[in-house]
Design a protein around this motif. Structure first.
Motif, PDB file in Angstrom:
ATOM      1  N   VAL A  33       0.610  -1.057   0.210  1.00 42.06           N
ATOM      2  CA  VAL A  33      -0.146  -0.108  -0.110  1.00 42.06           C
ATOM      3  C   VAL A  33       0.988   1.191  -0.058  1.00 42.06           C
ATOM      4  CG1 VAL A  33      -1.788   1.076   1.298  1.00 42.06           C
ATOM      5  CG2 VAL A  33      -1.605  -1.363   1.656  1.00 42.06           C
ATOM      6  N   VAL A  34       0.526   2.290  -0.651  1.00 38.90           N
ATOM      7  CA  VAL A  34       1.202   3.562  -0.587  1.00 38.90           C
ATOM      8  C   VAL A  34       1.721   3.874   0.649  1.00 38.90           C
ATOM      9  CG1 VAL A  34       1.385   6.176  -1.185  1.00 38.90           C
ATOM     10  CG2 VAL A  34      -0.008   4.183  -2.504  1.00 38.90           C
ATOM     11  N   GLY A  35       2.685   4.202   1.278  1.00 36.28           N
ATOM     12  CA  GLY A  35       3.238   4.555   2.192  1.00 36.28           C
ATOM     13  C   GLY A  35       3.795   3.394   3.215  1.00 36.28           C
ATOM     14  N   ALA A  36       3.493   2.064   2.794  1.00 31.66           N
ATOM     15  CA  ALA A  36       3.887   0.815   3.685  1.00 31.66           C
ATOM     16  C   ALA A  36       4.155  -0.167   2.716  1.00 31.66           C
ATOM     17  CB  ALA A  36       2.694   0.440   4.450  1.00 31.66           C
ATOM     18  N   SER A  37       5.350  -0.633   2.742  1.00 26.34           N
ATOM     19  CA  SER A  37       5.933  -1.879   1.895  1.00 26.34           C
ATOM     20  C   SER A  37       5.139  -3.217   2.254  1.00 26.34           C
ATOM     21  CB  SER A  37       7.337  -1.975   2.007  1.00 26.34           C
ATOM     22  OG  SER A  37       7.732  -2.475   3.234  1.00 26.34           O
ATOM     23  N   LEU A  38       5.307  -4.031   1.570  1.00 29.06           N
ATOM     24  CA  LEU A  38       4.814  -5.486   1.674  1.00 29.06           C
ATOM     25  C   LEU A  38       5.509  -6.209   3.092  1.00 29.06           C
ATOM     26  CD1 LEU A  38       2.698  -7.455   0.655  1.00 29.06           C
ATOM     27  CD2 LEU A  38       4.586  -8.434  -0.767  1.00 29.06           C
ATOM     28  N   GLU A  39       6.783  -5.882   3.293  1.00 29.27           N
ATOM     29  CA  GLU A  39       7.382  -6.513   4.315  1.00 29.27           C
ATOM     30  C   GLU A  39       6.767  -5.772   5.671  1.00 29.27           C
ATOM     31  OE1 GLU A  39       9.527  -5.179   1.819  1.00 29.27           O
ATOM     32  OE2 GLU A  39       9.432  -7.145   0.821  1.00 29.27           O
ATOM     33  N   ASP A  40       6.633  -4.455   5.788  1.00 28.09           N
ATOM     34  CA  ASP A  40       6.209  -3.968   6.792  1.00 28.09           C
ATOM     35  C   ASP A  40       4.692  -4.374   7.108  1.00 28.09           C
ATOM     36  OD1 ASP A  40       8.391  -2.295   7.023  1.00 28.09           O
ATOM     37  OD2 ASP A  40       7.501  -0.505   5.998  1.00 28.09           O
TER      38      ASP A  40
END
Length: 156
Positions: free
Chosen positions: A84-91
């Motif tokens: 999502v915009v502002g957060a990577s998949l790992e986060d």
């Protein structure tokens, strides 16, 4: 040897040579009827789809299709996680994996920090609160006093 057969206009059964009746409609269209039953029902203008023994009814109610065609298999859509915009998949995966107690502690810490910031902001501004820009204090007048006309708020 191939035998030429006709189809009954009502039942859609095969009519072999020497059987059935040929009726010519007013508009000139030839109609083959395989039996006296079909002939009389055609004259009564019965709909073939409403007669249970006709092919039209069987087609309408999906009868006898199991031999000819198997049911189509539906493919299930696979779920794919995206960043999502502002957060990577790992986060996102990391947040989902952590326990609720850790998450609630982080939320409480964030709330505490926000309250501290608000308190510091209020102390810096001098704690005036909400004062009108004009400087004059307005007195709140109840709505039922002094409405549209001089009599008061009642309507007649």
């Amino acid at each position: 040897m191939v035998i030429s057969t006709e189809l009954c206009a009502l039942s859609e059964y095969r009519i072999y040579p020497g059987h059935g009746k040929l009726m010519i409609r007013r508009d000139g269209k030839p109609i083959w009827l395989g039996s006296s039953k079909a002939y009389s029902l055609q004259f009564k203008e019965k709909k073939a789809a409403k007669l249970v023994w006709t092919q039209a009814w069987r087609r309408l109610h999906k009868k006898g299709l199991s031999e000819t065609a198997a049911k189509k298999r539906t493919r299930r859509a696979n779920k794919v996680q995206r960043a999502v915009v502002g957060a990577s998949l790992e986060d996102i995966k990391k947040k989902a994996a952590e326990k609720s107690s850790v998450r609630s502690a982080a939320r409480e810490a964030a709330l505490k920090e926000m309250k501290e910031r608000k308190a510091a902001n209020k102390a810096k501004s001098g704690g005036k609160g909400n004062v009108p820009k004009g400087g004059a204090q307005f007195q709140k007048v109840p709505k039922h006093m002094g409405g549209r006309n001089k009599r008061g708020g009642t309507q007649r």
